[in-house]
Design a protein around this motif. Sequence first.
Motif, PDB file in Angstrom:
ATOM      1  N   SER A  91     -10.194   9.249 -10.200  1.00  0.00           N
ATOM      2  CA  SER A  91     -10.304  10.108  -9.058  1.00  0.00           C
ATOM      3  C   SER A  91     -10.070   9.395  -7.532  1.00  0.00           C
ATOM      4  O   SER A  91      -9.743  10.109  -6.734  1.00  0.00           O
ATOM      5  CB  SER A  91     -11.744  10.724  -8.993  1.00  0.00           C
ATOM      6  OG  SER A  91     -12.740   9.878  -8.754  1.00  0.00           O
ATOM      7  N   VAL A  92     -10.551   8.330  -7.453  1.00  0.00           N
ATOM      8  CA  VAL A  92     -10.395   7.489  -6.062  1.00  0.00           C
ATOM      9  C   VAL A  92      -8.651   7.083  -6.022  1.00  0.00           C
ATOM     10  O   VAL A  92      -7.908   7.362  -5.143  1.00  0.00           O
ATOM     11  CB  VAL A  92     -11.101   6.375  -6.056  1.00  0.00           C
ATOM     12  CG1 VAL A  92     -10.907   5.646  -4.933  1.00  0.00           C
ATOM     13  CG2 VAL A  92     -12.687   7.082  -6.156  1.00  0.00           C
ATOM     14  N   TYR A  93      -8.311   6.517  -6.985  1.00  0.00           N
ATOM     15  CA  TYR A  93      -6.993   6.072  -7.097  1.00  0.00           C
ATOM     16  C   TYR A  93      -5.863   6.952  -7.081  1.00  0.00           C
ATOM     17  O   TYR A  93      -4.809   6.769  -6.102  1.00  0.00           O
ATOM     18  CB  TYR A  93      -6.946   5.016  -8.443  1.00  0.00           C
ATOM     19  CG  TYR A  93      -5.332   4.924  -8.860  1.00  0.00           C
ATOM     20  CD1 TYR A  93      -4.600   4.268  -8.254  1.00  0.00           C
ATOM     21  CD2 TYR A  93      -5.004   5.430 -10.000  1.00  0.00           C
ATOM     22  CE1 TYR A  93      -3.120   3.999  -8.927  1.00  0.00           C
ATOM     23  CE2 TYR A  93      -3.574   5.378 -10.395  1.00  0.00           C
ATOM     24  CZ  TYR A  93      -2.789   4.621  -9.580  1.00  0.00           C
ATOM     25  OH  TYR A  93      -1.365   4.545 -10.110  1.00  0.00           O
ATOM     26  N   LYS A  94      -6.184   7.965  -7.638  1.00  0.00           N
ATOM     27  CA  LYS A  94      -5.013   9.228  -7.671  1.00  0.00           C
ATOM     28  C   LYS A  94      -5.431  10.124  -6.556  1.00  0.00           C
ATOM     29  O   LYS A  94      -4.604  11.067  -6.305  1.00  0.00           O
ATOM     30  CB  LYS A  94      -4.952   9.722  -9.135  1.00  0.00           C
ATOM     31  CG  LYS A  94      -4.406   8.963 -10.171  1.00  0.00           C
ATOM     32  CD  LYS A  94      -4.223   9.583 -11.300  1.00  0.00           C
ATOM     33  CE  LYS A  94      -3.330   8.644 -12.378  1.00  0.00           C
ATOM     34  NZ  LYS A  94      -3.113   9.499 -13.549  1.00  0.00           N
ATOM     35  N   ASP A  95      -6.348   9.975  -5.735  1.00  0.00           N
ATOM     36  CA  ASP A  95      -6.758  10.657  -4.545  1.00  0.00           C
ATOM     37  C   ASP A  95      -6.858  12.262  -4.973  1.00  0.00           C
ATOM     38  O   ASP A  95      -6.001  12.823  -4.355  1.00  0.00           O
ATOM     39  CB  ASP A  95      -5.670  10.486  -3.363  1.00  0.00           C
ATOM     40  CG  ASP A  95      -6.226  10.736  -2.199  1.00  0.00           C
ATOM     41  OD1 ASP A  95      -7.408  10.842  -2.200  1.00  0.00           O
ATOM     42  OD2 ASP A  95      -5.368  10.986  -1.247  1.00  0.00           O
ATOM     43  N   PHE A  96      -7.738  12.525  -5.830  1.00  0.00           N
ATOM     44  CA  PHE A  96      -7.892  13.913  -6.163  1.00  0.00           C
ATOM     45  C   PHE A  96      -8.281  14.692  -5.148  1.00  0.00           C
ATOM     46  O   PHE A  96      -9.219  14.352  -4.081  1.00  0.00           O
ATOM     47  CB  PHE A  96      -9.010  14.012  -7.286  1.00  0.00           C
ATOM     48  CG  PHE A  96      -8.550  13.506  -8.588  1.00  0.00           C
ATOM     49  CD1 PHE A  96      -7.196  13.126  -8.978  1.00  0.00           C
ATOM     50  CD2 PHE A  96      -9.406  13.110  -9.698  1.00  0.00           C
ATOM     51  CE1 PHE A  96      -6.700  12.418 -10.397  1.00  0.00           C
ATOM     52  CE2 PHE A  96      -9.149  12.761 -10.568  1.00  0.00           C
ATOM     53  CZ  PHE A  96      -7.842  12.295 -11.140  1.00  0.00           C
TER      54      PHE A  96
ATOM     55  N   ILE B  96      -1.225  -1.553  -9.542  1.00  0.00           N
ATOM     56  CA  ILE B  96      -2.496  -2.327  -9.921  1.00  0.00           C
ATOM     57  C   ILE B  96      -3.522  -1.249 -10.426  1.00  0.00           C
ATOM     58  O   ILE B  96      -4.117  -1.534 -11.335  1.00  0.00           O
ATOM     59  CB  ILE B  96      -2.923  -2.950  -8.543  1.00  0.00           C
ATOM     60  CG1 ILE B  96      -2.136  -4.254  -8.228  1.00  0.00           C
ATOM     61  CG2 ILE B  96      -4.512  -3.286  -8.647  1.00  0.00           C
ATOM     62  CD1 ILE B  96      -2.321  -4.625  -6.783  1.00  0.00           C
ATOM     63  N   GLY B  97      -3.469   0.013  -9.830  1.00  0.00           N
ATOM     64  CA  GLY B  97      -4.204   1.107 -10.310  1.00  0.00           C
ATOM     65  C   GLY B  97      -3.877   1.347 -11.686  1.00  0.00           C
ATOM     66  O   GLY B  97      -4.764   1.598 -12.513  1.00  0.00           O
TER      67      GLY B  97
ATOM     68  N   LYS C 244       0.908  -1.027  -0.012  1.00  0.00           N
ATOM     69  CA  LYS C 244      -0.127   0.100  -0.061  1.00  0.00           C
ATOM     70  C   LYS C 244       0.954   1.267  -0.082  1.00  0.00           C
ATOM     71  O   LYS C 244       1.991   1.277   0.158  1.00  0.00           O
ATOM     72  CB  LYS C 244      -0.894  -0.126   1.344  1.00  0.00           C
ATOM     73  CG  LYS C 244      -1.683  -1.189   1.340  1.00  0.00           C
ATOM     74  CD  LYS C 244      -2.469  -1.604   0.249  1.00  0.00           C
ATOM     75  CE  LYS C 244      -4.106  -1.051   0.590  1.00  0.00           C
ATOM     76  NZ  LYS C 244      -4.979  -1.018  -0.516  1.00  0.00           N
ATOM     77  N   ARG C 245       0.220   2.204  -0.193  1.00  0.00           N
ATOM     78  CA  ARG C 245       1.074   3.672  -0.451  1.00  0.00           C
ATOM     79  C   ARG C 245       1.543   3.908   1.245  1.00  0.00           C
ATOM     80  O   ARG C 245       2.962   4.501   1.107  1.00  0.00           O
ATOM     81  CB  ARG C 245       0.074   4.650  -0.588  1.00  0.00           C
ATOM     82  CG  ARG C 245      -0.316   4.789  -1.999  1.00  0.00           C
ATOM     83  CD  ARG C 245      -1.456   5.944  -2.080  1.00  0.00           C
ATOM     84  NE  ARG C 245      -2.140   5.747  -3.500  1.00  0.00           N
ATOM     85  CZ  ARG C 245      -3.220   6.318  -3.919  1.00  0.00           C
ATOM     86  NH1 ARG C 245      -4.144   7.222  -2.729  1.00  0.00           N
ATOM     87  NH2 ARG C 245      -3.683   6.071  -4.963  1.00  0.00           N
ATOM     88  N   ASP C 246       1.260   3.509   2.240  1.00  0.00           N
ATOM     89  CA  ASP C 246       1.735   3.813   3.485  1.00  0.00           C
ATOM     90  C   ASP C 246       2.657   2.773   3.792  1.00  0.00           C
ATOM     91  O   ASP C 246       3.525   2.840   4.935  1.00  0.00           O
ATOM     92  CB  ASP C 246       0.456   3.764   4.544  1.00  0.00           C
ATOM     93  CG  ASP C 246       0.033   2.508   4.753  1.00  0.00           C
ATOM     94  OD1 ASP C 246       0.234   1.484   4.189  1.00  0.00           O
ATOM     95  OD2 ASP C 246      -0.949   2.235   5.571  1.00  0.00           O
TER      96      ASP C 246
ATOM     97  N   ASP D  52      -8.422  20.940  -9.968  1.00  0.00           N
ATOM     98  CA  ASP D  52      -7.255  21.173 -11.022  1.00  0.00           C
ATOM     99  C   ASP D  52      -6.882  19.653 -10.879  1.00  0.00           C
ATOM    100  O   ASP D  52      -6.422  19.219 -12.350  1.00  0.00           O
ATOM    101  CB  ASP D  52      -5.943  21.616 -10.266  1.00  0.00           C
ATOM    102  CG  ASP D  52      -6.550  23.255 -10.213  1.00  0.00           C
ATOM    103  OD1 ASP D  52      -7.271  23.790 -11.096  1.00  0.00           O
ATOM    104  OD2 ASP D  52      -5.827  23.885  -9.341  1.00  0.00           O
ATOM    105  N   SER D  53      -6.972  18.602  -9.956  1.00  0.00           N
ATOM    106  CA  SER D  53      -6.492  17.137 -10.430  1.00  0.00           C
ATOM    107  C   SER D  53      -7.516  16.632 -11.445  1.00  0.00           C
ATOM    108  O   SER D  53      -7.266  15.774 -12.241  1.00  0.00           O
ATOM    109  CB  SER D  53      -6.612  16.428  -8.953  1.00  0.00           C
ATOM    110  OG  SER D  53      -5.880  17.138  -8.039  1.00  0.00           O
ATOM    111  N   PHE D  54      -8.901  16.825 -11.388  1.00  0.00           N
ATOM    112  CA  PHE D  54      -9.664  16.340 -12.212  1.00  0.00           C
ATOM    113  C   PHE D  54      -9.234  16.799 -13.771  1.00  0.00           C
ATOM    114  O   PHE D  54      -9.350  16.283 -14.573  1.00  0.00           O
ATOM    115  CB  PHE D  54     -11.171  16.623 -11.975  1.00  0.00           C
ATOM    116  CG  PHE D  54     -11.978  16.074 -11.023  1.00  0.00           C
ATOM    117  CD1 PHE D  54     -12.516  14.633 -11.576  1.00  0.00           C
ATOM    118  CD2 PHE D  54     -12.066  15.941  -9.630  1.00  0.00           C
ATOM    119  CE1 PHE D  54     -13.201  13.831 -10.906  1.00  0.00           C
ATOM    120  CE2 PHE D  54     -12.711  15.259  -9.099  1.00  0.00           C
ATOM    121  CZ  PHE D  54     -13.215  14.067  -9.447  1.00  0.00           C
TER     122      PHE D  54
END
Length: 163
Positions: free
Chosen positions: A127-132, A106-107, A51-53, A136-138
């Motif tokens: 949006s969920v995977y990259k944690d917008f 995986i994402g 995971k990211r953490d 601006d992220s969108f």
Amino acid sequence: MKCPYCGYEDIKVIDSRPVDDKTRRRRECSRCGERFTTYEAVEVPLLMVEKRDGSVQLFDKAKLINGIVSAIKKRPVSAEKVTEIANYVENYYANALRTVARSAEIGELVLEKLRNIDPISYIRFASVYKDFTDIDSFVAAISEFDRKEQNSEENSENKNTEV
């Protein structure tokens, strides 16, 4: 293999056919004549997800499917496509003989598949995977999607003109 009835080791296969992700075999014992069924399946190595953490957990195909389903909600994407994407991810790492995958990888694999299926589902999953965290992220994700679409169209046009 031993006969489950008499323990004899000379067993012959009478019939073999695929069932789901397994092979069903009807077998017969040469000594007692009893018949029985066995199922043969490919053993997939355990896949761990980093995971990211930095924590590591067991890959959960159902969790991946749920994530994709939430992205395709009310979109023209079939359940078969969702299962196909999840199977693709699982098989990708099994074929590469990898037992650890980063969640980011995986994402990216899922996004690669969704890009070709449905643009709205792609953006929802991204949006969920990259944690917008902001608009601006969108906008950046949509611009990236458009840029990749244009590049793939140009590549296909170039291939057509080369022939």
